[in-house]
Design a protein around this motif. Structure first.
Motif, PDB file in Angstrom:
ATOM      1  N   ARG A  25       0.836  -1.197   0.000  1.00 35.97           N
ATOM      2  CA  ARG A  25       0.000   0.000   0.000  1.00 35.97           C
ATOM      3  C   ARG A  25       0.874   1.253   0.000  1.00 35.97           C
ATOM      4  NH1 ARG A  25      -2.845  -3.033   3.992  1.00 35.97           N
ATOM      5  NH2 ARG A  25      -1.937  -1.714   5.633  1.00 35.97           N
ATOM      6  N   GLY A  26       1.951   1.206   0.773  1.00 36.98           N
ATOM      7  CA  GLY A  26       2.868   2.341   0.817  1.00 36.98           C
ATOM      8  C   GLY A  26       3.550   2.577  -0.516  1.00 36.98           C
TER       9      GLY A  26
ATOM     10  N   GLN B  31       2.317   1.967  -3.453  1.00 37.35           N
ATOM     11  CA  GLN B  31       1.359   2.598  -4.347  1.00 37.35           C
ATOM     12  C   GLN B  31       1.181   4.088  -4.005  1.00 37.35           C
ATOM     13  OE1 GLN B  31      -2.271   0.328  -4.862  1.00 37.35           O
ATOM     14  NE2 GLN B  31      -1.179  -1.613  -4.665  1.00 37.35           N
ATOM     15  N   LEU B  32       1.183   4.411  -2.725  1.00 34.56           N
ATOM     16  CA  LEU B  32       1.115   5.818  -2.330  1.00 34.56           C
ATOM     17  C   LEU B  32       2.377   6.569  -2.750  1.00 34.56           C
ATOM     18  CD1 LEU B  32      -0.381   5.435   1.248  1.00 34.56           C
ATOM     19  CD2 LEU B  32      -1.385   6.819  -0.586  1.00 34.56           C
TER      20      LEU B  32
ATOM     21  N   ALA C 157       0.722  10.168  -3.048  1.00 39.32           N
ATOM     22  CA  ALA C 157       1.562  10.935  -2.127  1.00 39.32           C
ATOM     23  C   ALA C 157       2.624  11.750  -2.858  1.00 39.32           C
ATOM     24  CB  ALA C 157       2.223  10.006  -1.111  1.00 39.32           C
TER      25      ALA C 157
ATOM     26  N   LEU D  70      -2.366  13.272   4.286  1.00 37.02           N
ATOM     27  CA  LEU D  70      -2.144  11.861   4.594  1.00 37.02           C
ATOM     28  C   LEU D  70      -2.711  11.573   5.975  1.00 37.02           C
ATOM     29  CD1 LEU D  70       1.596  11.295   3.520  1.00 37.02           C
ATOM     30  CD2 LEU D  70      -0.450  10.602   2.264  1.00 37.02           C
ATOM     31  N   ASN D  71      -3.489  10.498   6.084  1.00 37.04           N
ATOM     32  CA  ASN D  71      -3.941  10.111   7.418  1.00 37.04           C
ATOM     33  C   ASN D  71      -2.891   9.212   8.061  1.00 37.04           C
ATOM     34  OD1 ASN D  71      -4.369   7.372   6.559  1.00 37.04           O
ATOM     35  ND2 ASN D  71      -6.388   7.959   5.744  1.00 37.04           N
TER      36      ASN D  71
ATOM     37  N   ALA E 164      -2.861   6.112   8.956  1.00 40.36           N
ATOM     38  CA  ALA E 164      -2.659   4.795   8.339  1.00 40.36           C
ATOM     39  C   ALA E 164      -1.818   4.909   7.074  1.00 40.36           C
ATOM     40  CB  ALA E 164      -4.009   4.156   8.030  1.00 40.36           C
ATOM     41  N   GLU E 165      -2.012   5.968   6.318  1.00 40.09           N
ATOM     42  CA  GLU E 165      -1.215   6.147   5.090  1.00 40.09           C
ATOM     43  C   GLU E 165       0.239   6.446   5.413  1.00 40.09           C
ATOM     44  OE1 GLU E 165      -4.627   7.836   2.016  1.00 40.09           O
ATOM     45  OE2 GLU E 165      -3.761   9.179   3.527  1.00 40.09           O
TER      46      GLU E 165
ATOM     47  N   ASP F  40       1.751   5.291   8.041  1.00 43.23           N
ATOM     48  CA  ASP F  40       2.256   3.965   8.418  1.00 43.23           C
ATOM     49  C   ASP F  40       2.637   3.151   7.189  1.00 43.23           C
ATOM     50  OD1 ASP F  40       1.826   4.500  11.087  1.00 43.23           O
ATOM     51  OD2 ASP F  40      -0.095   3.431  11.192  1.00 43.23           O
ATOM     52  N   ASP F  41       1.805   3.204   6.165  1.00 44.04           N
ATOM     53  CA  ASP F  41       2.061   2.398   4.967  1.00 44.04           C
ATOM     54  C   ASP F  41       3.294   2.886   4.214  1.00 44.04           C
ATOM     55  OD1 ASP F  41      -0.138   0.845   5.537  1.00 44.04           O
ATOM     56  OD2 ASP F  41      -1.487   1.900   4.152  1.00 44.04           O
ATOM     57  N   ILE F  42       3.456   4.198   4.096  1.00 45.38           N
ATOM     58  CA  ILE F  42       4.648   4.722   3.425  1.00 45.38           C
ATOM     59  C   ILE F  42       5.899   4.355   4.225  1.00 45.38           C
ATOM     60  CG2 ILE F  42       5.871   6.823   2.738  1.00 45.38           C
ATOM     61  CD1 ILE F  42       3.128   8.049   2.109  1.00 45.38           C
TER      62      ILE F  42
END
Length: 429
Positions: A247-248, A250-251, A256, A391-392, A394-395, A397-399
């Protein structure tokens, strides 16, 4: 590397600028020269007062950094966060960056402000603080870069009046190089090693600063090669990343916008960007500038359009090289990600306790004085060139998970490592 249609699909899946790395992507370095470089890297003989080595700020045990926001150079004792500052006159103005993959063929600029870069306009092929006094025969930008910490007053040279090297470089940096060369050449073990590794060296008198710098580059350029991360496995064979890291990814390559600057095989466009990091520490003093600030690339070019721009740092093994930013402003990846997504907002929320600065009583009242200058803060923030990216948590965290997926599986297993002894007989570490 994957080839044909399968390789194309993997690159598309990886995102814009996603590129695998292979061994042939690095400059060729001679192993015998690298062995000399390993010894010199840990040998305090290259410092004016014989009390600090390259490794002091770029140690194996600390993943090629010192884990301080701003380093403690000449006058300190010990390593990393435990380094005692003693009675230093000044902190090193910028963070000691990691050394990962600096031998990659794509590397064309070095230092946070790019003051060393490939430039065919100079006889040596490189622009540097030495200008046309840079000697011929340096094999890479990495070799050029190696020349300057040893001639920097607060890094390795020492203060004028303390030793002949410091006195020499107070006039011009290149005037110290022959003195350091003579020290190395006077040690029989080094003379023998250089004669065996460099065809142009037959005796001690043939050694110059060029061979010393090329040996250091050979060591740095081979020792910290790293391209076996989970992300490399993803690119080369399609091995899935952990869900959060995917997920990170893709951001990072998508919404992002991280890949706009962190592109290419090393995740750096090797350009310069203003991101509004807080100003603290001694700055890099410029002639006729009354403010002890760091104007970044402008300090090299004198172009106001370059004010507060700093080189995009590469991201491979970034999880191993905290703190982050040109001055180590953020102790965690999470904090740095948040700042990159919202430079102005996070700059206004930044607090001095986030900086890892060993306490120095005589410097305490000056360390953060620049932050009290509202006009200077406004000037810094006016140059910020990227829009806010919401960015929230969770986002973020993913990055962060994706950035951890850039850590090499064998990062802790370096080919040569730290030597137990060095030819000068000076203590190692």
């Amino acid at each position: 590397m994957a080839h044909g249609l399968a390789g194309l699909m993997l690159l598309i899946a990886g995102g814009a600028g996603a590129q695998p790395i292979e061994a042939h992507d690095f400059l060729p370095f001679d192993p015998a020269q690298a062995r000399i470089g390993q010894l010199l890297f840990y040998d305090k003989i290259l410092s004016g007062n014989r009390n600090i080595a390259c490794a002091t700020c770029h140690h194996h045990d600390l993943n090629s950094t010192d884990r301080l926001s701003l380093g403690i150079g000449e006058g300190g004792a010990g390593l990393g966060p435990a380094r005692a500052p003693g009675d230093i006159a000044k902190r090193i103005p910028r963070n000691a960056p990691g050394l990962w993959n600096l031998g990659h063929r794509s590397v064309s600029v070095l230092f946070h402000d790019g003051r060393v870069e490939r430039d065919p306009g100079f006889p040596s092929g490189f622009a540097s603080p030495a200008g046309r006094h840079l000697p011929d025969g340096l094999t890479s930008a990495l070799a050029v870069q190696a020349l300057f910490p040893m001639t920097a007053e607060f890094e390795m040279a020492g203060n004028p009046g303390e030793n002949p090297v410091a006195d020499a470089v107070a006039g011009a940096v290149w005037e110290g190089w022959p003195l350091l060369t003579a020290r190395v050449a006077a040690i029989p073990a080094y003379a023998d090693l250089f004669a065996a590794a460099f065809p142009e060296v037959a005796r001690a008198e043939d050694i110059t600063i060029v061979q010393i710098a090329n040996a250091l580059a050979a060591f740095i350029g081979t020792e910290w090669q790293s391209f076996d991360s989970p992300y490399d496995a993803f690119l080369q064979s399609g091995t899935p990343l952990p869900e959060a890291a995917e997920r990170g990814r893709q951001l990072f390559f998508g919404a992002a916008g991280c890949a706009g600057c962190h592109s290419g095989p090393l995740f750096s466009d090797q350009s310069y960007h203003a991101m509004g990091l807080p100003g603290f520490g001694p700055g890099r003093i410029r002639k006729h500038d009354p403010i002890p600030r760091d104007v970044g690339r402008m300090g090299v070019t004198d172009d106001p359009d370059d004010a507060y721009r700093f080189r995009t740092l590469p991201l491979r093994n970034v999880a191993l090289t905290a703190p982050y930013g040109h001055n180590g402003a953020y102790p965690t990846l999470r904090g740095m990600i948040r700042h990159m997504a919202n430079p102005v907002g996070e700059r206004m929320r930044w607090q001095p306790q986030l900086a890892h600065l060993p306490t120095v009583a005589r410097l305490a009242e000056y360390d953060f004085v620049l932050m009290e200058d509202r006009l200077e803060t406004a000037r810094q923030l006016e140059t910020v060139e990227v829009p806010r990216v919401p960015l929230n948590s969770a986002e973020v965290d993913d990055i962060e998970a994706f950035l951890h997926a850039l850590t090499g599986a064998s990062a802790a297993e370096r080919p040569l490592g730290r030597p137990d002894t060095v030819p000068s007989g000076l203590p190692v570490d």
